[in-house]
Motif scaffolding. Structure first.
Motif, mmCIF file in Angstrom:
data_model
loop_
_atom_site.group_PDB
_atom_site.id
_atom_site.type_symbol
_atom_site.label_atom_id
_atom_site.label_comp_id
_atom_site.label_asym_id
_atom_site.label_seq_id
_atom_site.Cartn_x
_atom_site.Cartn_y
_atom_site.Cartn_z
ATOM 1 N N HIS B 8 0.659 -1.141 0.054
ATOM 2 C CA HIS B 8 -0.014 0.038 0.101
ATOM 3 C C HIS B 8 0.858 1.184 -0.025
ATOM 4 C CE1 HIS B 8 -3.271 -2.732 1.323
ATOM 5 N NE2 HIS B 8 -3.587 -2.390 0.318
ATOM 6 N N SER B 9 1.686 1.465 1.093
ATOM 7 C CA SER B 9 2.274 2.650 1.149
ATOM 8 C C SER B 9 3.246 3.027 -0.097
ATOM 9 C CB SER B 9 3.089 2.788 2.334
ATOM 10 O OG SER B 9 4.299 1.609 2.243
ATOM 11 N N ALA B 10 3.555 1.846 -0.769
ATOM 12 C CA ALA B 10 4.558 2.375 -1.866
ATOM 13 C C ALA B 10 3.882 2.901 -3.291
ATOM 14 C CB ALA B 10 5.459 1.192 -2.419
ATOM 15 N N ASN B 11 2.429 2.432 -3.415
ATOM 16 C CA ASN B 11 1.540 2.569 -4.408
ATOM 17 C C ASN B 11 0.741 4.153 -4.191
ATOM 18 O OD1 ASN B 11 2.830 0.819 -5.931
ATOM 19 N ND2 ASN B 11 1.195 -0.868 -5.396
ATOM 20 N N LEU B 12 0.783 4.348 -2.864
ATOM 21 C CA LEU B 12 -0.141 5.662 -2.899
ATOM 22 C C LEU B 12 0.129 6.869 -3.928
ATOM 23 C CD1 LEU B 12 -0.198 6.040 1.223
ATOM 24 C CD2 LEU B 12 -2.311 5.694 -0.551
ATOM 25 N N ASN B 18 -3.205 4.432 -11.539
ATOM 26 C CA ASN B 18 -3.911 3.274 -10.965
ATOM 27 C C ASN B 18 -5.486 3.599 -11.846
ATOM 28 O OD1 ASN B 18 -1.851 2.538 -9.772
ATOM 29 N ND2 ASN B 18 -2.548 3.037 -7.957
ATOM 30 N N ALA B 19 -5.683 4.863 -11.468
ATOM 31 C CA ALA B 19 -7.244 5.262 -11.729
ATOM 32 C C ALA B 19 -7.381 4.993 -13.475
ATOM 33 C CB ALA B 19 -7.495 6.697 -11.480
ATOM 34 N N ALA B 337 -7.519 1.432 -6.929
ATOM 35 C CA ALA B 337 -6.894 2.450 -7.611
ATOM 36 C C ALA B 337 -6.286 3.106 -6.311
ATOM 37 C CB ALA B 337 -7.838 3.154 -8.304
ATOM 38 N N TYR B 338 -6.864 3.270 -5.308
ATOM 39 C CA TYR B 338 -6.728 4.220 -4.097
ATOM 40 C C TYR B 338 -5.277 3.693 -3.773
ATOM 41 C CZ TYR B 338 -11.468 6.187 -4.589
ATOM 42 O OH TYR B 338 -12.461 6.530 -4.829
ATOM 43 N N HIS B 361 -0.890 12.500 -0.511
ATOM 44 C CA HIS B 361 -1.252 13.630 -0.968
ATOM 45 C C HIS B 361 -2.432 13.623 -2.242
ATOM 46 C CE1 HIS B 361 1.572 14.021 -4.741
ATOM 47 N NE2 HIS B 361 2.194 13.079 -3.883
ATOM 48 N N HIS B 362 -2.418 12.432 -2.958
ATOM 49 C CA HIS B 362 -3.381 12.445 -4.187
ATOM 50 C C HIS B 362 -4.747 12.115 -3.674
ATOM 51 C CE1 HIS B 362 -0.627 12.868 -7.500
ATOM 52 N NE2 HIS B 362 -0.141 11.816 -7.254
ATOM 53 N N LEU B 363 -4.723 11.405 -2.640
ATOM 54 C CA LEU B 363 -6.439 11.136 -2.197
ATOM 55 C C LEU B 363 -7.334 12.067 -2.075
ATOM 56 C CD1 LEU B 363 -5.408 7.729 -0.341
ATOM 57 C CD2 LEU B 363 -5.948 8.098 -2.772
#
Lengths: 240, 482
Positions: B8-12, B18-19, B337-338, B361-363
């Protein structure tokens, strides 16, 4: 009634005819309309993008320009909703917060002003065609506007309102969201527009130019003959 | 298309990518659309039948706010009462501490096989991976979680972990991993899973669960479920360990009167889940049930959320997932995607709060701010307001500075908006750009230099600014009239 028009920056720059139509509609409803050129923008683009200081700069200019007015009418639910955020935007500035708190309740979205403040739905408008309504998110969910535009459209001569199951679904605009995640934004819109063509409507109408730009931009790209119209344009139509 | 397990953390960081990938996955979008639509429709019908729904929401919101106001008090009361009933209570500051506690308990119990009921909190701390690295066998027993585990994936929804999968995909997965015949029949597939899981329940040495509510005045906790697997997980093995986020505590048993009406309806559109089990200590002498009951109270960033009245609001979440089902963004791209444990609107709010806005920061920007989530939230969390707050936080931090062009553009914009003269200059500048914007050829050249224009025009036409602005037209009219 004396009414001050807050035309909003998008209408001013991209759809001035919506501003003219709003003036026409308000006059037909018996209002004395004024426009103060000191106004700029409600600040929402910066506010939604996280730039609060920039949003305050815009909001201060507009508040200053309009605060003496008795009633302020906007051809936008979204910008009207933003005026409700002004007090929070100036939470750390007592002087401006007070001014924001004073002006916010005087700001009205066009359809709710006509129906709820003036109690006027009959404007002698004529619009031949089948129209589907888009409930723009901020008007619907922040201001609770749902019946007002429908009450107005119901009195338009020649207009047939076609309710669509996706009327409350977001168009995917979302300010900078529309260019930050363009594919997602368009996918959301396509989902909304699904099935609309088959209802045989001539136009999709709304009370926000921002949504309309998103919708018309996509419709044009898809080669659709469907028009995207502002409520004021419909209400200003026909003989006065 | 498969969705490999994600760190998770690496892909944030990769939300935009992802979207985009998710948007090209028609199978995923088809599955999502169907499932979110069905669940939300059921939710709507279930809610409609409760005349006092808005009043219940208000009560829940008030109750949660009051509890969070004195969370330390209620937690200590819970601990005291739980201990009095023979439950062993552990406190974990973060994921590492919680994992270490579970690992120690597993080692003490000599546990080889551990069975789990559905728990997002264990997902949050990466418990399975940790235990597996230590050589334990961990088996998920909720059907959705079982599917996800077989596929080597992570849940893509808080309530419906395998929502992104079609029946056919699940059939193929069972065929491939369990060696059974390929089937699309949900009844057959469920029967296969049930048969396999019975064996696991029988041989398990430890059962792990989460909790929906922890009740301070009784020291007990409640688990809601529909499959009966949580009961088996928590009654057959000798040891039961429950991992509970500290925000799950409510003062009184009677408070469930409110929450039990809100949660099942909001989550799955049920009036009540098939099973609701209240755990109040290990087995009494001569009775059945686990010999040991352990509760781990997990902080993992939650107490930091208490310090601010806005982020505190997000701790009121009862994890119903209703905001995911109505979110037009989630509905298009799904949970993976999140790249966060908690997806959708609530995930975009609590992930940056729990893990830091720098990382996530994207979320907060992964939303059109339509507000549908706020309308359905059973505890009245103002999700758009929280997203806005986080957006401004991102801009203040160093993660936001990555968007330097945008920062500069808004600076200029605010200058133009803070005076009618400057605003007039902006209008004139736009007017100058008009010829470029009106001709498609010139526009695409311009788009190369203006990324937002390129983004807009990829699938939409752009309307150039009007020849004359409203204010100019108004002035003309005034001049004519006078």
């Amino acid at each position: 009634m004396k009414v001050s028009l807050f035309v909003t920056c998008l209408v001013d720059q991209f759809r001035p005819e919506v501003g003219l139509a709003t003036v026409e509609v308000l006059r037909r409803a018996g209002c004395d309309v004024s426009f103060d050129p000191g106004q700029t923008c409600c600040g929402q683009p910066a506010y939604n993008a996280g730039y609060r200081a920039d949003a305050r700069a815009a909001a201060r200019q507009t508040i200053q320009s309009l605060e003496e007015s008795e009633a302020i009418v906007l051809p936008s639910g979204s910008c009207t909703a933003m005026t409700r955020h002004w007090p929070e935007l100036f939470a750390d500035d007592p002087q401006w917060r007070e001014r924001a708190e004073a002006i916010a309740p005087k700001c009205h979205e066009l359809s709710s002003f006509l129906v709820s403040v003036l109690g006027c739905t009959e404007l002698g408008a004529r619009f031949p065609g089948r129209v589907s309504w888009h409930d723009a998110c901020h008007g619907l969910r922040e201001l609770g506007i749902k019946s007002e535009p429908r009450a107005l459209l119901a009195t338009v001569d020649g207009l047939e309102l076609i309710e669509h199951e996706n009327s409350e679904r977001c168009c995917g605009f979302g300010g900078t969201f529309s260019v930050k995640f363009p594919e997602l934004s368009v996918a959301m819109l396509d989902r909304k527009l699904e099935g609309l063509q088959s209802t045989g409507v001539d136009a999709i109408a709304s009370s926000d130019v921002s949504c309309l730009m998103q919708i018309e931009g996509r419709l044009a790209r898809l080669g659709s003959r469907l028009r995207a119209l502002h409520l004021a344009e419909i209400l200003a139509g026909g003989a006065s | 298309m498969s969705h490999p397990a994600q760190d998770h953390s690496a892909n944030l960081e990769s939300f935009p990518e992802n979207a985009r990938r998710a948007l090209n996955d028609s199978q995923l979008r088809g599955a999502l659309r169907h499932a979110t639509g069905v669940i939300d429709e059921r939710r709507g019908q279930a809610v409609e039948r409760v005349a006092c729904w808005q009043e219940l929401r208000e009560r829940a919101k008030t109750l949660k706010a009051a509890t969070l106001e004195r969370l330390d008090h209620w937690l200590e009361l819970f601990e005291r009462n739980a201990i009095a009933r023979g439950t062993q209570v552990h406190w974990a500051r973060d994921a590492a501490e919680a994992n270490a506690i579970v690992a120690r308990l597993a080692a003490d119990a000599g546990a080889r096989t551990l069975v789990k009921s559905k728990s997002m909190t264990t997902e949050e701390i990466g418990l399975n991976q940790h235990l597996e690295e230590l050589g334990h066998r961990v088996v998920e027993t909720d059907l959705g979680e079982y599917i996800i585990q077989l596929a080597g994936e992570t849940p893509s929804h808080i309530i419906v972990p395998a929502i992104h999968k079609t029946r056919a995909e699940i059939g193929e997965l069972f065929h491939r991993t369990l060696g059974v015949k390929d089937s699309k029949d949900p009844k057959e597939l469920t029967a296969i899973a049930r048969e396999r899981l019975r064996e696991e329940f029988a041989r398990a040495d430890m059962g792990i669960s989460g909790a929906n509510f922890a009740i301070a005045e009784t020291g007990s906790f409640l688990v809601l479920e529909n499959e009966g697997n949580a009961r088996l997980c928590t009654s057959l093995p000798r040891v039961h360990v429950a991992l509970i986020g500290i925000e799950k505590v409510i003062p009184r048993l009677a408070d469930l009167e409110v929450f039990l009406r809100l949660l099942p309806r909001s989550g799955t559109g049920q009036h009540l889940t098939s099973y609701q089990t209240l755990f109040s200590g290990p087995r009494a002498a001569g009775r059945e049930g686990p010999e040991e009951l352990h509760v781990i109270l997990l902080d993992n960033g939650r107490s930091a959320m208490l310090s601010d009245s806005l982020s505190r609001q997000a701790l009121a979440c009862i994890r119903c997932g209703a905001c995911l089902n109505v979110c037009p963004v989630y509905g298009q791209i799904g949970g993976h995607a999140y790249a966060s444990v908690y997806p959708g609107p609530i995930g975009s709010v609590i992930t940056p709060m729990l893990q830091g806005v720098e990382q996530a920061h994207h979320l907060p920007f992964a939303s059109s701010l339509c507000g549908a989530c706020r309308d359905v939230c059973p505890v009245g969390i103002d999700l758009p307001a929280l997203l806005l707050k986080l957006r401004s936080k991102v801009r203040q931090g160093s993660a936001g500075s990555g968007d330097r062009e945008q920062r500069r553009a808004f600076r200029l914009w605010s200058l133009a908006m803070s005076g009618p003269r400057r605003y007039g200059l902006l209008l004139r500048a736009l007017r100058l750009a008009r010829p470029l914007l009106e001709r498609p050829g010139a526009r695409s050249r311009l788009a190369r230099w203006v990324p937002p224009l390129a983004a807009w025009t990829a699938a939409r036409e752009f309307r150039p600014p009007a020849g004359r602005s409203f204010r100019e037209l108004w002035r003309d009219q005034e001049a004519k009239d006078s």
